[in-house]
Design a protein around this motif. Structure first.
Motif, PDB file in Angstrom:
ATOM      1  N   TRP A 247     -98.774  79.020 -16.387  1.00  0.00           N
ATOM      2  CA  TRP A 247     -99.491  79.163 -15.114  1.00  0.00           C
ATOM      3  C   TRP A 247     -99.620  80.626 -14.697  1.00  0.00           C
ATOM      4  O   TRP A 247    -100.448  80.940 -13.831  1.00  0.00           O
ATOM      5  CB  TRP A 247     -98.752  78.419 -14.008  1.00  0.00           C
ATOM      6  CG  TRP A 247     -98.578  76.964 -14.277  1.00  0.00           C
ATOM      7  CD1 TRP A 247     -97.437  76.331 -14.689  1.00  0.00           C
ATOM      8  CD2 TRP A 247     -99.570  75.942 -14.162  1.00  0.00           C
ATOM      9  NE1 TRP A 247     -97.655  74.988 -14.839  1.00  0.00           N
ATOM     10  CE2 TRP A 247     -98.961  74.707 -14.520  1.00  0.00           C
ATOM     11  CE3 TRP A 247    -100.912  75.938 -13.786  1.00  0.00           C
ATOM     12  CZ2 TRP A 247     -99.651  73.506 -14.513  1.00  0.00           C
ATOM     13  CZ3 TRP A 247    -101.604  74.746 -13.780  1.00  0.00           C
ATOM     14  CH2 TRP A 247    -100.973  73.539 -14.140  1.00  0.00           C
ATOM     15  N   TRP A 248     -98.810  81.503 -15.263  1.00  0.00           N
ATOM     16  CA  TRP A 248     -98.695  82.864 -14.748  1.00  0.00           C
ATOM     17  C   TRP A 248     -98.875  83.916 -15.841  1.00  0.00           C
ATOM     18  O   TRP A 248     -98.266  84.972 -15.810  1.00  0.00           O
ATOM     19  CB  TRP A 248     -97.348  83.043 -14.042  1.00  0.00           C
ATOM     20  CG  TRP A 248     -97.032  81.935 -13.099  1.00  0.00           C
ATOM     21  CD1 TRP A 248     -96.090  80.965 -13.236  1.00  0.00           C
ATOM     22  CD2 TRP A 248     -97.690  81.661 -11.853  1.00  0.00           C
ATOM     23  NE1 TRP A 248     -96.107  80.095 -12.181  1.00  0.00           N
ATOM     24  CE2 TRP A 248     -97.079  80.492 -11.303  1.00  0.00           C
ATOM     25  CE3 TRP A 248     -98.737  82.266 -11.153  1.00  0.00           C
ATOM     26  CZ2 TRP A 248     -97.496  79.941 -10.092  1.00  0.00           C
ATOM     27  CZ3 TRP A 248     -99.136  81.712  -9.936  1.00  0.00           C
ATOM     28  CH2 TRP A 248     -98.518  80.566  -9.421  1.00  0.00           C
ATOM     29  N   GLY A 249     -99.720  83.594 -16.804  1.00  0.00           N
ATOM     30  CA  GLY A 249     -99.965  84.554 -17.875  1.00  0.00           C
ATOM     31  C   GLY A 249    -100.516  85.866 -17.336  1.00  0.00           C
ATOM     32  O   GLY A 249    -101.281  85.908 -16.369  1.00  0.00           O
ATOM     33  N   MET A 250    -100.133  86.980 -17.971  1.00  0.00           N
ATOM     34  CA  MET A 250    -100.540  88.312 -17.506  1.00  0.00           C
ATOM     35  C   MET A 250    -100.985  89.154 -18.704  1.00  0.00           C
ATOM     36  O   MET A 250    -100.282  90.066 -19.131  1.00  0.00           O
ATOM     37  CB  MET A 250     -99.380  88.988 -16.769  1.00  0.00           C
ATOM     38  CG  MET A 250     -99.770  90.235 -15.987  1.00  0.00           C
ATOM     39  SD  MET A 250     -98.373  91.058 -15.194  1.00  0.00           S
ATOM     40  CE  MET A 250     -97.562  91.799 -16.616  1.00  0.00           C
ATOM     41  N   PRO A 251    -102.160  88.831 -19.285  1.00  0.00           N
ATOM     42  CA  PRO A 251    -102.596  89.543 -20.488  1.00  0.00           C
ATOM     43  C   PRO A 251    -103.032  90.982 -20.252  1.00  0.00           C
ATOM     44  O   PRO A 251    -103.039  91.787 -21.173  1.00  0.00           O
ATOM     45  CB  PRO A 251    -103.771  88.693 -20.977  1.00  0.00           C
ATOM     46  CG  PRO A 251    -104.315  88.084 -19.727  1.00  0.00           C
ATOM     47  CD  PRO A 251    -103.111  87.786 -18.886  1.00  0.00           C
ATOM     48  N   ARG A 252    -103.409  91.303 -19.026  1.00  0.00           N
ATOM     49  CA  ARG A 252    -103.900  92.656 -18.737  1.00  0.00           C
ATOM     50  C   ARG A 252    -102.834  93.477 -17.998  1.00  0.00           C
ATOM     51  O   ARG A 252    -102.199  92.980 -17.055  1.00  0.00           O
ATOM     52  CB  ARG A 252    -105.166  92.587 -17.884  1.00  0.00           C
ATOM     53  CG  ARG A 252    -106.322  91.806 -18.533  1.00  0.00           C
ATOM     54  CD  ARG A 252    -106.941  92.585 -19.685  1.00  0.00           C
ATOM     55  NE  ARG A 252    -108.058  91.844 -20.270  1.00  0.00           N
ATOM     56  CZ  ARG A 252    -109.317  91.916 -19.848  1.00  0.00           C
ATOM     57  NH1 ARG A 252    -109.628  92.683 -18.827  1.00  0.00           N
ATOM     58  NH2 ARG A 252    -110.269  91.219 -20.454  1.00  0.00           N
ATOM     59  N   ARG A 253    -102.670  94.705 -18.419  1.00  0.00           N
ATOM     60  CA  ARG A 253    -101.748  95.637 -17.738  1.00  0.00           C
ATOM     61  C   ARG A 253    -102.529  96.301 -16.605  1.00  0.00           C
ATOM     62  O   ARG A 253    -103.332  97.206 -16.831  1.00  0.00           O
ATOM     63  CB  ARG A 253    -101.211  96.662 -18.716  1.00  0.00           C
ATOM     64  CG  ARG A 253    -100.467  96.076 -19.905  1.00  0.00           C
ATOM     65  CD  ARG A 253     -99.768  97.149 -20.714  1.00  0.00           C
ATOM     66  NE  ARG A 253     -98.669  97.741 -19.961  1.00  0.00           N
ATOM     67  CZ  ARG A 253     -97.860  98.700 -20.451  1.00  0.00           C
ATOM     68  NH1 ARG A 253     -98.048  99.156 -21.679  1.00  0.00           N
ATOM     69  NH2 ARG A 253     -96.885  99.199 -19.710  1.00  0.00           N
ATOM     70  N   ILE A 254    -102.281  95.853 -15.397  1.00  0.00           N
ATOM     71  CA  ILE A 254    -103.063  96.266 -14.230  1.00  0.00           C
ATOM     72  C   ILE A 254    -102.138  96.658 -13.091  1.00  0.00           C
ATOM     73  O   ILE A 254    -101.093  96.048 -12.883  1.00  0.00           O
ATOM     74  CB  ILE A 254    -103.992  95.113 -13.770  1.00  0.00           C
ATOM     75  CG1 ILE A 254    -105.119  94.887 -14.781  1.00  0.00           C
ATOM     76  CG2 ILE A 254    -104.572  95.379 -12.375  1.00  0.00           C
ATOM     77  CD1 ILE A 254    -105.988  93.682 -14.468  1.00  0.00           C
TER      78      ILE A 254
END
Length: 546
Positions: A247-254
């Protein structure tokens, strides 16, 4: 917002909603059950469709993480008697430290470290915003640049969640989402204008609430980034991530860029906020998610809202993505029921609803299925696809199985005839010339055929709930398809005063081929009839069809 204190997505109101009375308000997540008997919340009021669907995903994921039903019985209890606002606040408070959007602490869906890079424009948080290459080529003809220069924190939060959850490919080092770029989301909608709580709860999977020790593996922004690239590591279940991270995937470093407001408002919502998001920084090679779609349903690691497919038995499982032309009944096998070859599987939320939950709730009308997502062409969003279709659930399990087989057979026959119609028209208009079946005229022809027969398909399934004469229903469906195919052929292939005798003969031969097939005769017709499980029709019965 009344001051510039850090903004928390579980403690502060930020979700714009409407109530059954028409009243609009802004709530924090726990308030979705507020006044649920007399004036329930029935929908979101974002100015964008993608934000609306992403908000459903956010709330479903939040409940699945903080307080999911552990058993089917527990799910039924909360369906009949929802928790109170106070109970949800108590459950959400345990994970509130992971939902700060700004401030000095770890930030929601943002890189653990401060990033040193040039700032991107705020509008590029939006998946359909023109990219750098498009702007340089001055090719932003339909979605223009410079429309969104600043966002309120609430708007930036849902934009960030949408991007991280559905992240498309974005050039070297810009990783796609956990389900691949631009996945299809399917949701069960139990009741038209029903409460937001019931829509969300209908799609929350059974499971166990997060344990404090697992927080850093569920919320990746609470720990140093698992970077990809040459020396990086994939994000895998049990190795360095918890199943709830689906539910909380974070593929981008932002990292969002915040500025104190100086009498300006959000360019998307018109909302005032003491702090605005004016841009964002990023670094390439964020987390690379591997193997999540391929896990079995029972492991809890397949994203519960997304159907999947494999190109052949034994191949890698992939998320189904929206395609040009939208989502319709032709996709029934794969988004509602398993395909005949087992290579397309519906989302587990749909499977759970139809196999378990639908039989323990009383609804005044048939539930519906919402299918939505971005139709992506690599890095470019061609459009946001959103459609609804009825779900027909028989109370008898065996009858439901037969209806599912009926639906698969009907879709299969329609696919065969749609292909045959396209082939016949191509033969009539172009003869032996090499013309792609994807040429606009032929593609539109096929789409019209699907559109013309869609309401009839659902009428057949509606009848199937109350009658068990599947042979009669299939025969009726075959007649519908035959008439629709011949009608579309005749509308597309027309004799004009300037039509040559050679062209007229070709037109006639192509129509005869189609007529024979949709009469259930010839090699092509018999194949369709066999697929439906119907006997080949006699000449007398054939006349009634054509």
């Amino acid at each position: 917002m009344t001051d510039d204190k850090p903004f928390n997505l579980l403690l502060d109101p930020w979700l714009p909603v409407s109530r059954r009375s028409g009243e609009a308000s802004v709530i924090r997540p726990a308030q979705i059950v507020e006044d649920i008997k007399d004036n329930p919340i029935v929908g979101f009021m974002w100015p964008r469709a993608d934000f609306r669907v992403a908000s459903f995903e956010f709330l479903i994921g939040l409940l699945a993480t903080a307080c999911p039903p552990e058993t089917h019985r527990a799910w039924v209890q909360n369906w009949l008697k929802p928790p109170s606002v106070e109970q949800l606040d108590e459950a959400f408070a345990k994970i509130a430290d992971a939902f700060w959007l700004d401030g000095l602490q770890a930030r929601f869906l943002q890189d653990y470290d401060t990033l040193q890079s040039d700032s991107e424009y705020a509008e590029r948080l939006l998946i359909d915003a023109p990219g750098e290459s498009t702007v340089k080529r001055n090719a932003d003809l339909f979605v223009h640049r410079g429309q969104v220069e600043r966002m309120a924190r609430s708007t930036a939060a849902i934009a960030l969640f949408t991007l991280q959850s559905w992240a498309p490919s974005g050039g070297a080092g810009n990783m796609t989402g956990l389900r691949g770029g631009g996945p299809l989301t399917t949701l069960v909608l139990p009741e038209e204008r029903g409460s937001l709580w019931r829509i969300v709860w209908a799609n929350v999977p059974n499971g166990s609430a997060i344990k404090n020790a697992d927080k850093t593996k569920v919320f990746p922004w609470l720990a140093p980034t698992v970077a990809s690239g040459k020396d990086g590591t994939d994000v895998r279940i049990s190795e360095n991530a918890h199943p709830l991270q689906c539910w909380w995937g974070m593929p981008r470093r932002i990292r969002l860029v915040f500025e104190k407001n100086n009498d300006q408002v959000c360019d998307l919502t018109g909302q005032s906020d003491t702090v605005l998001v004016t841009g964002w920084q990023q670094r390439p090679y964020g987390p690379k998610y591997a193997g999540w779609i391929g896990m079995p349903y029972g492991a809890g690691t397949v994203h519960p809202l997304t159907p999947r497919y494999q190109q052949k038995t034994g191949a890698e499982w992939l998320a189904i993505h929206p395609q040009p032309g939208g989502i319709g009944y032709r996709h029934w096998a794969g988004i509602v029921v398993e395909s005949a070859d087992g290579n397309k599987l519906p989302a587990s939320c749909v499977v759970t609803w139809r196999n378990e939950r639908a039989r323990d709730v009383r609804l005044s009308q048939a539930p519906r299925l919402l299918a939505a997502g971005y139709d992506m062409d690599n890095m470019k969003a061609r459009g946001f696809i959103e459609s609804e279709m009825p779900l027909f659930d028989a109370q008898d399990i065996e009858r439901q199985k037969n209806i599912d087989i009926l639906a698969r057979d009907c879709v299969g026959a329609a696919t065969q005839i749609a292909d045959l119609l396209r082939s016949s028209v191509r033969e009539a208009l172009f003869g032996k010339a090499t013309v792609s079946v994807d040429v606009t005229l032929l593609a539109n022809l096929r789409e019209r055929f699907w559109e013309q027969t869609e309401s009839d398909f659902f009428a057949i399934l509606h009848e199937a709930v109350t009658t068990s004469d599947d042979v009669a229903l299939k025969t009726k469906w075959f007649r519908i398809l035959a008439h629709a195919a011949l009608r579309e052929f005749d509308l597309t292939v027309t004799l004009e005063p300037e039509t040559t005798m050679q062209d007229a003969k070709r037109f006639s031969a192509a129509r005869k081929r189609l007529s024979i097939a949709v009469a259930g005769k010839g090699t092509e017709g018999k194949k369709i009839m066999n697929g439906l499980g119907l006997p080949v029709l006699t000449d007398k019965k054939t006349e009634k069809i054509v």
